[in-house]
Write a protein that holds these residues in place. Structure first.
Motif, short mmCIF file in Angstrom:
data_model
loop_
_atom_site.label_atom_id
_atom_site.label_comp_id
_atom_site.label_asym_id
_atom_site.label_seq_id
_atom_site.Cartn_x
_atom_site.Cartn_y
_atom_site.Cartn_z
N GLY A 49 0.13 8.83 -4.66
CA GLY A 49 -0.37 9.55 -3.48
C GLY A 49 0.44 10.79 -3.17
O GLY A 49 -0.10 11.82 -2.75
N LYS A 90 0.84 -1.21 0.00
CA LYS A 90 0.00 0.00 0.00
C LYS A 90 0.87 1.25 0.00
O LYS A 90 0.61 2.21 -0.74
N SER A 91 1.94 1.23 0.77
CA SER A 91 2.79 2.41 0.88
C SER A 91 3.55 2.70 -0.41
O SER A 91 3.94 3.85 -0.65
N ASP A 117 -1.38 7.84 4.86
CA ASP A 117 -2.65 7.16 4.62
C ASP A 117 -2.85 6.14 5.74
O ASP A 117 -2.10 5.18 5.85
N THR A 118 -3.85 6.38 6.56
CA THR A 118 -4.08 5.49 7.70
C THR A 118 -5.16 4.45 7.45
O THR A 118 -5.53 3.70 8.35
N THR A 119 -5.68 4.39 6.21
CA THR A 119 -6.67 3.37 5.91
C THR A 119 -6.01 2.00 5.90
O THR A 119 -4.83 1.87 5.54
N VAL A 162 1.13 4.90 -2.01
CA VAL A 162 1.03 6.15 -1.27
C VAL A 162 2.19 7.08 -1.63
O VAL A 162 2.00 8.29 -1.78
#
Length: 172
Positions: A64, A56-57, A77-79, A60
């Protein structure tokens, strides 16, 4: 060399590699009869984030980061990351599609744009776009790609340096 040249092609190259790593990880789970969660939630150390977070990162700190500079603010991004190989592949694919839609002008106009990096009210760093991309997001991007690779390698997935590098940009 433009800011686009320094940032976007490397992100696309390694996001494509991440897609390959996801394919190999999924195949490994199937071949070994392992639940997908065993790799998706694997981590290098107890105090580090898991494989899914690393993937995910990567998104991001690529598309992102660009969206953050466009909007003048970037916050982590904390999702929760996707919890399946399909979800992770979709997330990476979406990031690649968005990066592929950018032009040189789209990114280069962000070079001198002021922006802030914030973590709640605990941290506020001011940047201009190029410094944010090159001194913060790009190193973070490569860290997360490398950590995702390392988690799979440590977990026994048969991958090597070529899987990390992917398709290098060379003359025909």
């Amino acid at each position: 060399m433009t800011l686009y040249d320094a940032f976007v092609p490397g992100c696309l190259q390694l996001l494509k590699s991440v897609l390959g790593l996801l394919e190999k990880a999924e195949a490994y789970c199937n071949e070994q009869g392992l639940p997908a969660g065993q790799l998706i939630h694997a981590r290098l150390a107890p105090d580090m984030f898991d494989f899914a977070y690393q993937v995910k990162s990567c998104t991001v700190h690529s598309i992102g980061a660009i969206h953050g500079v466009q909007h003048g603010n970037f916050s982590p991004d904390t999702t929760p990351p996707p919890d399946s190989f399909d979800g992770l592949k979709a997330r990476v694919g979406e990031a690649m599609k968005a990066l592929e839609a950018l032009s040189v002008a789209d990114l280069d106009k962000l070079s001198d744009k002021p922006m802030t990096f914030t973590i709640g009210d605990k941290l506020l760093w001011n940047f201009i776009g190029r410094d944010f991309f090159m001194s913060f997001s790009q190193p973070n991007f490569y860290f997360h790609v490398t950590t995702a690779y390392d988690i799979l390698r440590m977990s026994g997935v048969p991958i090597g340096k070529r899987d990390y590098l992917g398709s290098v940009r060379k003359l025909p």
